[in-house]
Enzyme design. Structure first.
Site, short mmCIF file in Angstrom:
data_model
loop_
_atom_site.label_atom_id
_atom_site.label_comp_id
_atom_site.label_asym_id
_atom_site.label_seq_id
_atom_site.Cartn_x
_atom_site.Cartn_y
_atom_site.Cartn_z
CB CYS A 1 51.21 36.79 91.68
SG CYS A 1 50.65 35.63 92.25
CG ASP B 1 74.53 49.91 67.63
OD1 ASP B 1 74.69 49.52 66.55
OD2 ASP B 1 73.77 51.44 67.45
CG ASP C 1 71.13 54.73 68.62
OD1 ASP C 1 71.83 52.80 68.24
OD2 ASP C 1 70.85 55.60 68.05
CG ASP D 1 70.74 49.14 68.03
OD1 ASP D 1 71.38 47.88 67.74
OD2 ASP D 1 71.06 50.06 68.23
#
Length: 764
Positions: free
Chosen positions: A31, A493, A706, A710
């Site tokens: 956590c 992009d 994509d 990127d």
């Protein structure tokens, strides 16, 4: 324009690092409190400047004073604090040889164990619920409503699926680093021990709530299981990046230092294969067609085309020859080359991309850091409140409201009859300040157990993710949903995202008076391109097929990769030499260009098109220019609609690409984007810097891409969105994946995420 200038300055003015970075693989974190505990241990170590810990990827990035910190000692410090750790010495491996496969297997085993724990807890929870069936439908199952049966269920829940939480919670408390497991354990064991005392000593008049530990363990494990699935998906992004790195290089054996280089290249090469991490700067490597280039280097000999799509995102390969530089991880396509290594190891372009992705994943938003800090002190706060509750009611509250308490206790007796024998019901009104104070303090501990933290977000994620899956959207977790509703900027992009990534022929133009027609020009071009597999050649061949234009007999092919192709075509019983390629290549073959043709070609280029020139010659005359063919990467059919809708939603839309400015401007104009929202000729590291600079201006940024190039920007952005047709690395790095490969789903994902976050906020 000022913002563009600042973005470019941010890309160019990178400072040399004044600290060294140590990366640790940390396990055992459950956590935000665990994250804070690990960061505290690291920050207190001598020589550490700053530390950032990522709960999802289980990675700690530590900035240290150079030469002061021993990575093994640092890892041992964290291990001693209850979080097994080890230093990462190379990308994908630790000093003792643990690889990414080991970590993947460990996560798989942990996930399998968690599923079994959840299944066990679910069975216990069902049995516990059946015990109260009579309160709903007046149907009593024999034995299931017995208080001893519920005591047994609670005991099994704590010793079975709840055991690991209890151990981890106690370990955190022992190391002065309490976490959510500490609080869960306090709540469950307090509820269990109090119920056990009430069962064994009914004369005390205490309630039994054995169902509380069973339900807490079951629901918390449900939330943990959903959270672990999101973690495993996120962690695979870094491993996908590591898989891109070449592992073997073909080292040319050391040559005679007195032998001239050109003479040396004329002899057969003596080559041996070595691991890439052993290549040194200045060594010569032999790279064959189809091989990935192992390190950044400069070509010494040979000529080839290199696919740099992983860096630039552009589908067209680039011509490389002696003196040109190449990057690690790019693909050598057409010819064997010899290169001299200029950057190796962590200095290569691909290694820097990996570093950027990992750094972006470990960097925290201010609100996340605040949440981690609050969670770290949450357990101490609850214990303090419980203590104050006891002291208040023992010394003050009982003496002020004793009459009201007696009435309230009597009224609640009816509910307790199912748990406490009737003969002892009268003892519920026991007038004892000690018992009452203990009872209320215990109630604080039980009620403060963070059920909502384990349920509200995962449940909403489960529903939101299910709706998203039906609509072709994969959303990785609640953190993504939380960030999306705050974004005000979307960066798109170009190649493969706004466009299809596959060039098509747009123009076949005759440039000089002759008996050629556009159809015959296309037929000649397709015929000589039939011997190559260049993306433009494929586009021309496909266009010829669509126009139902057949190929002519062709022979004597000559190809210069990246420049042009020539062949002899049999045309109406006569042979014609056809040359097709760039303007520079045709000029070398004595083809002249007048001003009108150059103006026409420039106009096509400004429209974002790639121009190929066609010339003809016979055996006597020199070749003359007869036409040109233009091709471009077309927009997706839904690109304009998507951009318009994003603007209507009040979002700023930017275009970011590694392509040339002319092509980017042409795309932006067709989408009605502002000129100052266009960024072209941007390298992969520049994309990440661009996103970071926008964020420094106070923008919440979503990046849509994509390609491998990127990935750093997708990781750096507040939210990364990837198309399913993109590269594996882009898909794994993104927080949202568009399965249907439709750009309009960017809008759908934002709307769904906003709705889901509103539900999470409502739950909390």
């Amino acid at each position: 324009m000022q913002l563009i200038s600042e973005l470019k300055n941010a890309q160019e003015n990178s400072q040399a690092p004044t600290v060294e970075t140590v990366t640790l693989d940390v396990s055992g974190m459950k956590c935000a409190g665990c994250v804070r505990a690990v960061e505290q241990q690291l920050s207190q170590h001598l020589g550490v400047v700053a530390a950032s810990v990522n709960l999802v990827t289980e990675v700690a990035v530590v900035q240290c004073k150079p030469g002061v910190v021993n990575p093994d000692a640092l890892a041992q410090t964290v291990t001693d604090a209850g979080f097994p750790s080890q230093a990462r010495y190379a990308q994908g491996a630790t000093e003792d040889g643990a690889s990414t496969l080991d970590r993947t297997e460990r996560r798989r085993i942990e996930a399998r164990q968690q599923i079994w724990q959840l299944a066990t807890a679910a069975v216990l929870l069902v049995l516990s619920s059946l015990g109260h069936l009579g309160q709903v439908v007046h149907l009593t199952l024999p034995g299931l409503n017995n208080i001893w049966f519920h005591c047994g269920l609670a005991t099994l829940a704590l010793l079975g699926p709840g055991r690991s939480m209890a151990i981890d919670g106690w370990r955190g408390l022992r190391h002065n680093a309490p976490n959510m497991n500490t609080l869960v354990s306090l709540g469950t064991f307090t509820a269990y021990s109090t119920s056990l005392v009430a069962l064994l000593f009914p004369q005390l008049g205490w309630e039994c709530f054995f169902d509380e530990p069973v339900m807490l363990v079951g629901f918390i494990l449900l939330g943990r299981t959903l959270e672990q699935r999101a973690r495993n998906h996120a962690a695979s992004a870094f491993e996908s990046l590591l898989a891109l790195q070449p592992t073997v290089a073909r080292l040319i054996q050391k040559r005679d230092p007195n032998e001239p280089e050109l003479t040396f290249l004329m002899h057969p090469l003596s080559v041996s294969e070595i691991p890439v991490d052993r290549v040194r700067v200045g060594e010569w490597l032999h790279v064959l067609p189809g091989d990935k280039i192992p390190v950044d280097g400069e070509i010494v000999a040979g000529q080839t085309t290199v696919s740099e799509s992983m860096l630039t995102g552009e589908p067209l390969p680039v011509m490389k020859e002696s003196g040109d530089r190449v990057a690690a991880g790019t693909l050598n396509q057409s010819g064997a080359i010899i290169l001299s290594a200029t950057r190796t190891g962590k200095d290569t372009t691909l290694a820097q991309i990996i570093t950027l992705v990992e750094a972006a994943q470990t960097r925290k938003a201010p609100i996340q850091a605040l949440a981690d800090t609050i969670a770290g002190y949450f357990t101490y706060g609850v214990l303090t409140i419980a203590t104050l509750t006891f002291l208040f009611w023992y010394f003050i509250g009982f003496h002020i409201w004793s009459d009201a308490l007696l009435v309230q206790t009597t009224m609640s007796a009816g509910h307790l009859m199912t748990h406490v024998p009737t003969s002892h019901a009268s003892l519920l009104t026991s007038h004892s300040p000690l018992l009452l104070s203990l009872k209320l303090a215990i109630a604080v501990l039980v009620v403060a157990c963070p059920c909502v933290l384990g349920l509200a977000t995962p449940t909403a994620i489960l529903v939101g993710s299910g709706i998203g899956a039906e609509r072709g959207l994969l959303i990785r977790g609640g953190d993504v949903l939380e960030r999306v509703h705050e974004i005000d900027t979307v960066v798109l992009d170009k190649t493969g995202t706004l466009t299809t990534g596959k060039p098509i022929v747009t123009d076949c133009l005759i440039t000089s008076p002759c008996d050629l027609t556009p159809t015959l020009l296309l037929q000649l071009a397709a015929s000589i391109e039939s011997g190559t597999r260049h993306p433009l050649a494929i586009a021309i061949q496909q266009h010829a097929q669509q126009q139902k234009v057949g190929l002519l007999p062709t022979q004597d092919f000559v190809t210069e990769p990246g420049y042009g192709v020539a062949a002899t075509v049999l045309l109406e019983s006569r042979s014609v030499r056809v040359l097709m390629g760039t303007q520079a290549w045709l000029v070398r073959h004595e083809v002249s260009f007048d001003d009108a043709i150059q103006t026409q070609a420039h106009g096509l280029s400004q429209a974002g098109k790639t121009v190929v020139f066609v010339a003809l010659s016979n055996a006597i005359d020199r070749p003359s220019l007869v036409g040109l063919i233009a091709a471009m990467d077309p927009l997706r059919a839904d690109a304009a609609e998507t951009v318009a809708t994003l603007k209507q939603m009040g979002l700023d839309v930017w275009l970011l690409t590694g392509d040339r400015r002319a092509a980017a401007t042409a795309i932006a104009q067709s989408l009605e984007l502002e000129p100052n929202h266009i960024l072209a000729d941007v390298r992969p590291d520049g994309k990440a810097h661009t996103i970071a600079t926008l964020q420094s201006k106070g923008h919440r940024v979503a990046m849509v891409g994509d390609g491998i190039n990127d990935a750093p920007a997708l990781a750096q952005a507040d939210v990364g969105i990837a198309l399913q047709s993109g590269t594996d690395v882009a898909v794994e790095t993104a927080g949202i994946i568009l399965v249907r490969d439709r750009l309009t789903d960017v809008v759908e994902s934002i709307r769904l995420s906003r709705a889901t976050f509103n539900k999470i906020r409502q739950n909390l």
